[in-house]
Scaffold this motif. Structure first.
Motif, PDB file in Angstrom:
ATOM      1  N   MET A   1       0.697  -1.712  -0.031  1.00 34.51           N
ATOM      2  CA  MET A   1      -0.106   0.010   0.117  1.00 34.51           C
ATOM      3  C   MET A   1       0.950   1.105  -0.203  1.00 34.51           C
ATOM      4  O   MET A   1       1.697   0.944   0.525  1.00 34.51           O
ATOM      5  N   MET A   2       0.264   2.557  -0.685  1.00 32.11           N
ATOM      6  CA  MET A   2       1.067   3.691  -0.931  1.00 32.11           C
ATOM      7  C   MET A   2       1.269   4.411   0.327  1.00 32.11           C
ATOM      8  O   MET A   2      -0.034   4.657   0.867  1.00 32.11           O
ATOM      9  N   HIS A  25      -6.863   2.920  -1.559  1.00 31.17           N
ATOM     10  CA  HIS A  25      -5.677   3.097  -2.205  1.00 31.17           C
ATOM     11  C   HIS A  25      -4.929   4.762  -2.123  1.00 31.17           C
ATOM     12  O   HIS A  25      -4.204   5.535  -2.695  1.00 31.17           O
ATOM     13  N   CYS A  26      -6.421   5.647  -3.558  1.00 24.62           N
ATOM     14  CA  CYS A  26      -6.217   7.011  -3.166  1.00 24.62           C
ATOM     15  C   CYS A  26      -7.641   7.845  -2.883  1.00 24.62           C
ATOM     16  O   CYS A  26      -8.264   7.243  -2.234  1.00 24.62           O
ATOM     17  N   ILE A 310      -3.635   2.325  -9.821  1.00 25.31           N
ATOM     18  CA  ILE A 310      -2.942   1.739  -8.603  1.00 25.31           C
ATOM     19  C   ILE A 310      -1.971   1.488  -9.223  1.00 25.31           C
ATOM     20  O   ILE A 310      -0.848   1.497  -8.633  1.00 25.31           O
ATOM     21  N   LYS A 311      -1.430   0.110 -10.435  1.00 26.65           N
ATOM     22  CA  LYS A 311      -0.282  -0.304 -11.249  1.00 26.65           C
ATOM     23  C   LYS A 311       0.810   1.116 -11.214  1.00 26.65           C
ATOM     24  O   LYS A 311       1.809   0.630 -10.901  1.00 26.65           O
ATOM     25  N   LYS A 314       1.721   2.794  -8.144  1.00 26.29           N
ATOM     26  CA  LYS A 314       2.763   2.556  -7.826  1.00 26.29           C
ATOM     27  C   LYS A 314       4.255   2.019  -8.278  1.00 26.29           C
ATOM     28  O   LYS A 314       5.585   1.474  -7.583  1.00 26.29           O
ATOM     29  N   GLU A 316       4.860   0.377 -11.166  1.00 25.48           N
ATOM     30  CA  GLU A 316       4.578  -0.426 -12.185  1.00 25.48           C
ATOM     31  C   GLU A 316       3.960  -0.236 -13.535  1.00 25.48           C
ATOM     32  O   GLU A 316       3.701   0.924 -13.707  1.00 25.48           O
TER      33      GLU A 316
END
Length: 328
Positions: A1-2, A25-26, A310-311, A314, A316
Motif C-alpha cells: 500500500m502507498m 489506495h487513493c 493503482i499499478k 505504484k 509499475e
C-alpha cells in the motif's frame, strides 16, 4: 500500500467494483455530472491530481494534462477506444495512457446483433405501433421486415469485436464477408467461415454491413455518400464502433431517399447530439451508446481501469498500456 494517498479524478462515477479499489489506495474525487463533464470544470478539478479516469466523452488533450501538473502519471480511459485522448501529447509528458480491452468484446457484439435484428424485423416500430393502440389484429402485410437467416453479413473491421459478430452469424447460417486493414489468417477465416473482400465489394454484396473499426484519420467518414450509394437498396448499416466513421448527414439522406433500407446506430458523429433528420425517421434504430452496457461488463471495465491506475501509481507498468514507448 502507498504511504501517502495519491489523488485521482474520476470524471463520472464508475461501478462500485472499481470505486472500492480506488478508495482503498487513493484520495478519490468522483463526479456524477449529468451529461458531458464540462470543459471548464475539468480544467479546474484536474489540478494537482496524480491520475485521471475518464470517459470517451472527455477530451483529454495537452491543455488538460498541463492543467493537472507534472505529477500526473496516468490517464485511464474507461473504454477500449482512446481517440478522446491525445496519446502523443501524453507520451511527450511521460504520462501513461491505458484502456479496457477484451472485457467488452462479447457484450458489444451482442449489441450489434440486437441492432441487426431490431432493424431487420422492425422491432422498435412494432413496439411503438402496439403501444399507440394501432394493433387491431394479425394482418398478412403488417410491418414486413427482412430475413436475417441465410443473408450476407459484411463486417468492416475484423478485430476481436468483428470476429465475435462473425461467430454469432454462424447460428443464423449467414454468409460472412469482411474487410479489414490487416487480413486475417487462413486459419481464422476458415474457423469463422469468413471471406475477405475489398471495402467496395463488401458494400455491394452485403445485406447487412456492421462497422467495427477504431476511429482514426483514415476511418473518419469511411462511410459517406459514395459508399452508401454502393450498398443494396435492401441493405442495412449497423454502427456500434464510433460515430464519426459514418457521415451522419449522408446517412440521413440515404435513409430518406431509399438508397438503403435501414440502419441501427449506437454511436453518433457529434455525440451526444444526433442529427435532427435521423430523429424523424422510422427506418433507423437509435441507441444512447449502450455497446458495453451490461452489469457484468461495466463492472469488469471499472475494475480494469482502477487496477491500471493503482499499478501506475505504484511505479509499475499497468497491464493495458497503450503507449509503451512512455516507459524508459
Amino acid at each position: 500500500m502507498m504511504d501517502c494517498k495519491p489523488k485521482v479524478l474520476v470524471t463520472s462515477r464508475i461501478p462500485e467494483e472499481g470505486m472500492c479499489i480506488l478508495d482503498e489506495h487513493c484520495d478519490v474525487k468522483a463526479f456524477d455530472y449529468e451529461g458531458v463533464f464540462p470543459r471548464d470544470l475539468l480544467l479546474k478539478e484536474v489540478k494537482g491530481v496524480d491520475a485521471i479516469i475518464c470517459l470517451l466523452a472527455d477530451k483529454i488533450d495537452g491543455e488538460v494534462m498541463d492543467a493537472a501538473g507534472p505529477q500526473l502519471k496516468i490517464i485511464a480511459n474507461y473504454a477500449v477506444g482512446f481517440d478522446n485522448i491525445d496519446v502523443e501529447a501524453a507520451t511527450k509528458r511521460g504520462i501513461m495512457v491505458t484502456n479496457t480491452p477484451g472485457v467488452l468484446t462479447d457484450t458489444t457484439a451482442d449489441l450489434a446483433w440486437a441492432l441487426i435484428l431490431a432493424t431487420a424485423r422492425r422491432v422498435v416500430e412494432g413496439d411503438k405501433f402496439l403501444r399507440q393502440g394501432k394493433f387491431k389484429g394479425w394482418k398478412p402485410m403488417l410491418l414486413l421486415g427482412t430475413d436475417v437467416h441465410h443473408a450476407t453479413l459484411g463486417i468492416i473491421g475484423f478485430g476481436s469485436i468483428g470476429r465475435a459478430v462473425a461467430r454469432r452469424a454462424m447460428g443464423f447460417d449467414m454468409k460472412v464477408i469482411y474487410y479489414s486493414a490487416h487480413r486475417a489468417s487462413e486459419e481464422v477465416e476458415k474457423k469463422l467461415n469468413a471471406e475477405y473482400r475489398s471495402l467496395d465489394d463488401l458494400l455491394r454484396e452485403a445485406d447487412f454491413v456492421s462497422i467495427h473499426v477504431p476511429l482514426t484519420k483514415e476511418t473518419r467518414h469511411m462511410i459517406g455518400e459514395r459508399e452508401l450509394k454502393m450498398m443494396k437498396k435492401e441493405a442495412y448499416l449497423i454502427n456500434t464502433a464510433r460515430g464519426p466513421i459514418v457521415d451522419e448527414k449522408a446517412l440521413a439522406k440515404a435513409l430518406k431517399e431509399g438508397w438503403i433500407r435501414g440502419a441501427g446506430l449506437d454511436v453518433f458523429e457529434r455525440e451526444p447530439e444526433v442529427d435532427p433528420e435521423l430523429l424523424e425517421l422510422e427506418n433507423v434504430v437509435l441507441l444512447p451508446h449502450l455497446g458495453s452496457a451490461s452489469y457484468a461488463t461495466r463492472a469488469k471495465m471499472a475494475t480494469m481501469a482502477a487496477e491500471n491506475v493503482i499499478k501506475a501509481l505504484k511505479g509499475e507498468v499497468p497491464p493495458n498500456l497503450v503507449n509503451p514507448e512512455v516507459i524508459k
